[in-house]
Design a protein around this motif. Structure first.
Motif, PDB file in Angstrom:
ATOM      1  N   GLN A  40      27.016  99.791  89.059  1.00  0.00           N
ATOM      2  CA  GLN A  40      25.893 100.133  89.472  1.00  0.00           C
ATOM      3  C   GLN A  40      24.585  98.763  90.748  1.00  0.00           C
ATOM      4  N   GLY A  41      25.134  98.908  91.767  1.00  0.00           N
ATOM      5  CA  GLY A  41      24.681  98.024  92.293  1.00  0.00           C
ATOM      6  C   GLY A  41      24.065  98.105  93.933  1.00  0.00           C
ATOM      7  N   ASP A  42      23.404  96.149  94.437  1.00  0.00           N
ATOM      8  CA  ASP A  42      22.786  96.937  95.698  1.00  0.00           C
ATOM      9  C   ASP A  42      23.734  96.727  96.881  1.00  0.00           C
ATOM     10  N   PRO A  43      23.562  97.830  97.765  1.00  0.00           N
ATOM     11  CA  PRO A  43      24.938  98.187  98.201  1.00  0.00           C
ATOM     12  C   PRO A  43      24.690  97.027  99.456  1.00  0.00           C
ATOM     13  N   GLU A  44      23.910  96.532  99.723  1.00  0.00           N
ATOM     14  CA  GLU A  44      23.530  95.255 100.618  1.00  0.00           C
ATOM     15  C   GLU A  44      24.257  94.024 100.253  1.00  0.00           C
ATOM     16  N   THR A  45      23.704  94.086  99.109  1.00  0.00           N
ATOM     17  CA  THR A  45      24.017  92.530  98.536  1.00  0.00           C
ATOM     18  C   THR A  45      25.684  92.421  97.518  1.00  0.00           C
ATOM     19  N   GLY A  46      25.841  93.985  97.360  1.00  0.00           N
ATOM     20  CA  GLY A  46      26.616  93.679  96.103  1.00  0.00           C
ATOM     21  C   GLY A  46      26.077  92.782  94.185  1.00  0.00           C
ATOM     22  N   ASP A  47      24.886  92.779  94.183  1.00  0.00           N
ATOM     23  CA  ASP A  47      24.849  92.093  92.816  1.00  0.00           C
ATOM     24  C   ASP A  47      24.232  93.391  92.200  1.00  0.00           C
ATOM     25  N   PRO A  48      25.069  93.316  90.886  1.00  0.00           N
ATOM     26  CA  PRO A  48      25.073  94.422  90.055  1.00  0.00           C
ATOM     27  C   PRO A  48      23.801  94.811  89.645  1.00  0.00           C
ATOM     28  N   THR A  49      23.427  96.104  89.450  1.00  0.00           N
ATOM     29  CA  THR A  49      21.546  96.100  89.453  1.00  0.00           C
ATOM     30  C   THR A  49      21.967  97.490  87.551  1.00  0.00           C
ATOM     31  N   ALA A  50      20.380  97.026  86.712  1.00  0.00           N
ATOM     32  CA  ALA A  50      19.657  97.639  85.894  1.00  0.00           C
ATOM     33  C   ALA A  50      19.878  99.252  86.541  1.00  0.00           C
ATOM     34  N   THR A  51      19.397  99.293  88.169  1.00  0.00           N
ATOM     35  CA  THR A  51      19.029 100.667  88.349  1.00  0.00           C
ATOM     36  C   THR A  51      20.435 101.912  88.322  1.00  0.00           C
ATOM     37  N   ALA A  52      20.318 102.897  87.443  1.00  0.00           N
ATOM     38  CA  ALA A  52      21.753 104.149  87.359  1.00  0.00           C
ATOM     39  C   ALA A  52      21.399 105.142  88.316  1.00  0.00           C
ATOM     40  N   SER A  53      21.507 105.148  90.379  1.00  0.00           N
ATOM     41  CA  SER A  53      21.311 106.348  91.117  1.00  0.00           C
ATOM     42  C   SER A  53      22.670 106.299  91.905  1.00  0.00           C
ATOM     43  N   HIS A  54      22.703 107.317  92.417  1.00  0.00           N
ATOM     44  CA  HIS A  54      24.258 107.726  94.080  1.00  0.00           C
ATOM     45  C   HIS A  54      23.518 106.367  94.692  1.00  0.00           C
ATOM     46  N   GLU A  55      22.264 105.866  94.545  1.00  0.00           N
ATOM     47  CA  GLU A  55      22.168 104.851  96.204  1.00  0.00           C
ATOM     48  C   GLU A  55      22.790 103.739  95.582  1.00  0.00           C
ATOM     49  N   ASN A  56      23.005 103.330  94.623  1.00  0.00           N
ATOM     50  CA  ASN A  56      23.490 102.295  94.111  1.00  0.00           C
ATOM     51  C   ASN A  56      25.168 102.347  92.910  1.00  0.00           C
ATOM     52  N   HIS A  57      25.900 103.595  93.835  1.00  0.00           N
ATOM     53  CA  HIS A  57      26.829 103.828  92.513  1.00  0.00           C
ATOM     54  C   HIS A  57      28.041 103.323  94.487  1.00  0.00           C
ATOM     55  N   ILE A  58      27.872 102.041  93.746  1.00  0.00           N
ATOM     56  CA  ILE A  58      29.328 101.314  94.909  1.00  0.00           C
ATOM     57  C   ILE A  58      30.687 100.450  94.462  1.00  0.00           C
ATOM     58  N   TRP A  59      31.480 100.054  95.386  1.00  0.00           N
ATOM     59  CA  TRP A  59      33.032  99.889  94.658  1.00  0.00           C
ATOM     60  C   TRP A  59      32.742  98.024  94.862  1.00  0.00           C
ATOM     61  N   ASP A  60      33.810  97.547  94.110  1.00  0.00           N
ATOM     62  CA  ASP A  60      33.610  95.578  94.095  1.00  0.00           C
ATOM     63  C   ASP A  60      34.382  95.509  95.389  1.00  0.00           C
ATOM     64  N   VAL A  61      33.969  95.166  96.031  1.00  0.00           N
ATOM     65  CA  VAL A  61      35.014  94.948  97.135  1.00  0.00           C
ATOM     66  C   VAL A  61      35.626  93.873  97.329  1.00  0.00           C
ATOM     67  N   GLU A  62      35.614  93.166  96.325  1.00  0.00           N
ATOM     68  CA  GLU A  62      36.317  91.770  95.631  1.00  0.00           C
ATOM     69  C   GLU A  62      37.888  92.526  95.389  1.00  0.00           C
ATOM     70  N   LYS A  63      37.902  93.430  94.188  1.00  0.00           N
ATOM     71  CA  LYS A  63      39.267  94.568  93.669  1.00  0.00           C
ATOM     72  C   LYS A  63      39.431  95.158  94.930  1.00  0.00           C
ATOM     73  N   VAL A  64      38.708  95.408  95.888  1.00  0.00           N
ATOM     74  CA  VAL A  64      39.271  96.412  96.610  1.00  0.00           C
ATOM     75  C   VAL A  64      40.239  95.466  97.282  1.00  0.00           C
ATOM     76  N   LYS A  65      39.834  94.767  98.590  1.00  0.00           N
ATOM     77  CA  LYS A  65      40.056  93.704  99.083  1.00  0.00           C
ATOM     78  C   LYS A  65      41.995  93.361  98.411  1.00  0.00           C
ATOM     79  N   ALA A  66      42.082  93.148  97.005  1.00  0.00           N
ATOM     80  CA  ALA A  66      43.419  92.548  96.457  1.00  0.00           C
ATOM     81  C   ALA A  66      44.159  93.837  96.025  1.00  0.00           C
ATOM     82  N   LEU A  67      43.256  94.765  95.642  1.00  0.00           N
ATOM     83  CA  LEU A  67      44.273  95.943  95.483  1.00  0.00           C
ATOM     84  C   LEU A  67      44.972  95.828  97.456  1.00  0.00           C
ATOM     85  N   VAL A  68      43.827  96.495  98.164  1.00  0.00           N
ATOM     86  CA  VAL A  68      45.021  95.564  99.463  1.00  0.00           C
ATOM     87  C   VAL A  68      45.883  95.540  99.931  1.00  0.00           C
TER      88      VAL A  68
END
Length: 164
Positions: A40-68
């Motif tokens: 759960q994080g801010d889609p713009e900044t990637g900062d974690p958030t305590a707000t659990a919502s569909h809009e805040n369901h994001i992927w860890d970009v650094e992990k995606v890059k490392a896997l790719v």
């Protein structure tokens, strides 16, 4: 993880998890993004958030890059949805968007337990809205008809991968 990497996206209940399981069963490298990369994080900044919502369901970009960047497998599939896909979509060799008709969507939602996303009335309404508007999925993906049995969906994805 892969020399070639593909994203499999779609609205909830289109079969992303099922396709991921089938890819793994058939020996392909497939990542369950909603389980392995999501938080759960801010889609713009990637900062974690305590707000659990569909809009805040994001992927860890650094992990995606490392896997790719890891080229141990010939092909890797990243399966799941994220609200920040625009920050990493360019890393993929192709994007598949699973689609189902409204009847199939409703049937699959009816089968969802209440403790899974889509199991509650408010979540169902959101999913129906997103299904109709397609505002929450990549625009230029290869459309795969996910109303078909899983074997057909798998075959359609692999045919496209071989052609890309």
């Amino acid at each position: 993880m892969g020399v070639r990497n593909f994203l499999i996206e779609g609205v909830s209940c289109t079969g992303k998890t099922t396709v991921c399981n089938e890819l793994q069963r058939r020996g392909y490298q497939a990542i369950h993004g909603d389980r392995e990369l999501a938080y759960q994080g801010d889609p713009e900044t990637g900062d974690p958030t305590a707000t659990a919502s569909h809009e805040n369901h994001i992927w860890d970009v650094e992990k995606v890059k490392a896997l790719v960047d890891n080229k141990d497998e010939p092909v890797t599939f990243f399966c799941g949805g994220s609200r920040n896909f625009s920050t990493f979509i360019d890393l993929f060799d192709g994007v598949f968007v699973l689609e189902v008709d409204r009847e199939t969507l409703n049937r699959r939602l009816d089968e969802r337990p209440e403790n899974e996303f889509g199991g509650k009335k408010s979540e169902r309404e959101l999913i129906a809205h997103l299904h109709q508007t397609k505002e929450d999925i990549p625009e230029n993906g290869i459309i795969i008809d996910a109303t078909e049995p899983i074997g057909h969906v798998f075959d359609a994805v692999i045919r496209e991968v071989e052609g890309v």
